[in-house]
Scaffold this motif. Structure first.
Motif, PDB file in Angstrom:
ATOM      1  N   TYR A 104     -12.356  19.254   7.154  1.00  0.00           N
ATOM      2  CA  TYR A 104     -11.483  18.683   7.918  1.00  0.00           C
ATOM      3  C   TYR A 104     -11.431  19.720   9.280  1.00  0.00           C
ATOM      4  O   TYR A 104     -11.529  20.835   9.129  1.00  0.00           O
ATOM      5  CB  TYR A 104     -10.071  18.183   7.644  1.00  0.00           C
ATOM      6  N   ASP A 105     -11.308  19.005  10.457  1.00  0.00           N
ATOM      7  CA  ASP A 105     -10.798  19.863  11.510  1.00  0.00           C
ATOM      8  C   ASP A 105      -9.279  19.502  11.662  1.00  0.00           C
ATOM      9  O   ASP A 105      -8.643  20.765  12.263  1.00  0.00           O
ATOM     10  CB  ASP A 105     -11.537  19.404  12.830  1.00  0.00           C
ATOM     11  N   LYS A 106      -8.731  18.594  11.620  1.00  0.00           N
ATOM     12  CA  LYS A 106      -7.311  18.230  11.657  1.00  0.00           C
ATOM     13  C   LYS A 106      -6.742  17.684  10.162  1.00  0.00           C
ATOM     14  O   LYS A 106      -7.524  16.796   9.892  1.00  0.00           O
ATOM     15  CB  LYS A 106      -6.766  17.560  12.563  1.00  0.00           C
ATOM     16  N   LEU A 107      -5.824  18.307   9.688  1.00  0.00           N
ATOM     17  CA  LEU A 107      -5.382  17.829   8.315  1.00  0.00           C
ATOM     18  C   LEU A 107      -3.863  17.631   8.378  1.00  0.00           C
ATOM     19  O   LEU A 107      -2.973  18.098   8.802  1.00  0.00           O
ATOM     20  CB  LEU A 107      -5.533  18.676   7.101  1.00  0.00           C
ATOM     21  N   VAL A 108      -3.686  16.294   7.949  1.00  0.00           N
ATOM     22  CA  VAL A 108      -1.996  15.712   7.996  1.00  0.00           C
ATOM     23  C   VAL A 108      -1.812  15.315   6.501  1.00  0.00           C
ATOM     24  O   VAL A 108      -2.420  14.682   5.949  1.00  0.00           O
ATOM     25  CB  VAL A 108      -1.853  14.543   8.809  1.00  0.00           C
ATOM     26  N   LEU A 109      -0.566  16.041   5.786  1.00  0.00           N
ATOM     27  CA  LEU A 109      -0.385  15.670   4.742  1.00  0.00           C
ATOM     28  C   LEU A 109       0.733  14.891   4.476  1.00  0.00           C
ATOM     29  O   LEU A 109       1.831  15.055   5.273  1.00  0.00           O
ATOM     30  CB  LEU A 109       0.131  17.333   3.888  1.00  0.00           C
ATOM     31  N   ALA A 110       0.775  13.945   3.845  1.00  0.00           N
ATOM     32  CA  ALA A 110       1.937  12.659   3.774  1.00  0.00           C
ATOM     33  C   ALA A 110       1.958  12.373   2.251  1.00  0.00           C
ATOM     34  O   ALA A 110       1.734  11.350   2.013  1.00  0.00           O
ATOM     35  CB  ALA A 110       1.522  11.744   4.633  1.00  0.00           C
ATOM     36  N   THR A 111       1.939  13.375   1.501  1.00  0.00           N
ATOM     37  CA  THR A 111       1.873  13.216   0.048  1.00  0.00           C
ATOM     38  C   THR A 111       3.267  12.609  -0.497  1.00  0.00           C
ATOM     39  O   THR A 111       3.201  12.296  -1.790  1.00  0.00           O
ATOM     40  CB  THR A 111       1.360  14.522  -0.663  1.00  0.00           C
ATOM     41  N   GLY A 112       4.388  12.730  -0.069  1.00  0.00           N
ATOM     42  CA  GLY A 112       5.720  12.144  -0.433  1.00  0.00           C
ATOM     43  C   GLY A 112       6.156  12.808  -1.555  1.00  0.00           C
ATOM     44  O   GLY A 112       6.082  14.106  -1.736  1.00  0.00           O
ATOM     45  N   SER A 113       7.189  12.132  -2.131  1.00  0.00           N
ATOM     46  CA  SER A 113       7.942  12.596  -3.144  1.00  0.00           C
ATOM     47  C   SER A 113       7.537  12.057  -4.648  1.00  0.00           C
ATOM     48  O   SER A 113       7.071  11.019  -4.651  1.00  0.00           O
ATOM     49  CB  SER A 113       9.560  12.556  -3.029  1.00  0.00           C
ATOM     50  N   THR A 114       7.757  12.889  -5.386  1.00  0.00           N
ATOM     51  CA  THR A 114       7.401  12.171  -6.990  1.00  0.00           C
ATOM     52  C   THR A 114       8.882  12.459  -7.909  1.00  0.00           C
ATOM     53  O   THR A 114       9.590  13.305  -7.552  1.00  0.00           O
ATOM     54  CB  THR A 114       6.362  12.914  -7.741  1.00  0.00           C
ATOM     55  N   LEU A 115       9.107  11.364  -8.865  1.00  0.00           N
ATOM     56  CA  LEU A 115      10.120  11.778  -9.812  1.00  0.00           C
ATOM     57  C   LEU A 115       9.930  12.696 -10.799  1.00  0.00           C
ATOM     58  O   LEU A 115       8.747  12.657 -11.397  1.00  0.00           O
ATOM     59  CB  LEU A 115      10.624  10.285 -10.314  1.00  0.00           C
ATOM     60  N   ALA A 116      10.759  13.573 -11.042  1.00  0.00           N
ATOM     61  CA  ALA A 116      10.736  14.664 -12.111  1.00  0.00           C
ATOM     62  C   ALA A 116      11.800  14.432 -13.128  1.00  0.00           C
ATOM     63  O   ALA A 116      12.625  15.586 -13.453  1.00  0.00           O
ATOM     64  CB  ALA A 116      10.777  15.936 -11.598  1.00  0.00           C
TER      65      ALA A 116
END
Length: 381
Positions: A104-116
């Motif tokens: 990648y040249d530009k990376l955007v992380l939008a991985t959110g939340s998970t329940l634990a």
């Protein structure tokens, strides 16, 4: 040479951003100067606020699910895969399905939340939630058969998705049982881990009198450490116990492990500049929504506004211009105060929330937004 923009996560933030970029960078996409790829581990986009209404029989989980392929601009390259490793030095991703990796040249992380929920012994066996599709369906069955006893709503994990949802649930539960003529036989208790009923002091100050008027018992400073499903008790720090007949919890939340493994932040949240949303520990990386550790609520509106900011910044960078757009902490939220009334708040980093008086009009406004959400995700609103 083609500029590669990769977005990881197809929730609200990732989907809105992908469509925003496809619109902003239309000339570059047409010339082949830019390629936008969105990687998500499921073919579906899920609008989680629908789950609040499932236990009360007002929605089906399927109402909050659409194929991502139907929501994304055709010029966005959609890959159904799970990212397993991020190498920010090499600017490359490793996924489960691809052995070659993805640069990648530009990376955007939008991985959110998970329940634990497994972080609290006994919680998975003894509690219910409406923060998951299966949880909301199971809770619906419990509520339909519940005619008397003690319902405990315990906020265990903070921060968590949709900070107003615990308040909404107890307000709606109170109203729902009143409508069925069962409220006198049902006790409702709300617990929160700090000394007020909500993390934001202004919302807490507004909500507490409403809860007292509705005969909703309040236990603050209650930090759940264990649930005993057999004894039907939830145990807090110091050994304090609350008996229940039906336990509804807001489980602990976490991000995805690969964030910490990449050195971007703790517990799955990316350390970012709260105004630019740029990662503090890597170049050419942004994070939005729950993934970005900005201190604002983990709400869909936040992800939406942040996507617009990052979209403008990336477009400027791609075109060799200074990226000047910044995020001011803007957040807005409808708060259900019953089955047919709601409040509304809007705030940012500088201006605190001031909840509007509950009204039926605001309730219908929230329902209307839920219906129009799919247009928002497509970038049409």
């Amino acid at each position: 040479m083609t500029e590669e923009i990769v977005i990881v996560g197809g929730g609200t933030g990732g989907t809105v951003l992908a469509n925003d970029l496809a619109d902003r960078l239309s000339p570059e996409l047409d010339r082949g100067d830019v390629r936008i790829t969105l990687i998500n581990d499921s073919p579906d986009h899920v609008y989680k606020p629908v789950w609040l209404y499932v236990p009360f029989g007002q929605r089906e989980p399927s109402d909050g699910r659409r194929p991502l392929s139907e929501l994304l601009d055709d010029r966005v390259n959609l890959r159904i895969d799970r990212v397993s490793e991020i190498d920010t030095d090499a600017q490359a991703l490793q996924t489960r399905e691809s052995r070659d990796g993805t640069e990648y040249d530009k990376l955007v992380l939008a991985t959110g939340s998970t329940l634990a929920p497994d972080r609290i012994p006994g919680l998975e066996a003894g509690g219910h939630d409406y923060y998951s599709e299966s949880g909301s369906e199971a809770l619906r069955e419990e509520l339909l058969s519940f005619t008397e006893g003690h319902i405990v709503l315990s906020v265990i994990g903070t921060p968590h998705m949709c900070p107003a949802a615990p308040l909404e649930f107890v307000f709606m539960t109170d109203d729902w049982f009143r409508e069925r003529g069962l409220r006198d036989d049902v006790d409702i208790t709300y617990t929160y881990p700090i000394g007020r009923v909500h993390g934001n002091p202004h919302i807490a100050e507004w909500a507490k009198p409403l809860m007292e008027e509705r005969d909703i018992a309040i236990e603050t400073y209650f930090n759940a450490e264990e649930v005993d499903p057999d004894a039907e008790t939830i145990v807090g720090m110091g050994g304090s116990e609350i008996d229940y007949d039906l336990l509804v919890s807001i489980p602990p939340h976490s991000g995805v492990d690969l964030i910490a493994e990449a050195g971007l932040g703790d517990d799955g949240w990316v350390d970012v500049d709260k105004h630019t949303l740029e990662a503090e520990h890597a170049e050419n990386v942004y994070a939005i929504g729950d993934t970005a550790d900005t201190g604002v609520p983990n709400a869909g509106s936040v992800a939406h506004y942040q996507a617009g900011v990052v979209g403008q910044r990336l477009a400027s960078e791609i075109r060799g211009r200074p990226a000047t757009e910044t995020y001011d902490g803007k957040t807005l939220c409808f708060i259900e105060t019953g089955m047919d009334a709601a409040s509304f708040v809007e705030f940012n980093y500088e201006d605190p929330p001031s909840p509007a008086p509950p009204s039926q009009k605001l309730h219908w406004s929230k329902l209307a937004y839920n219906e129009s959400y799919w247009l928002t995700a497509r970038g049409l609103l």
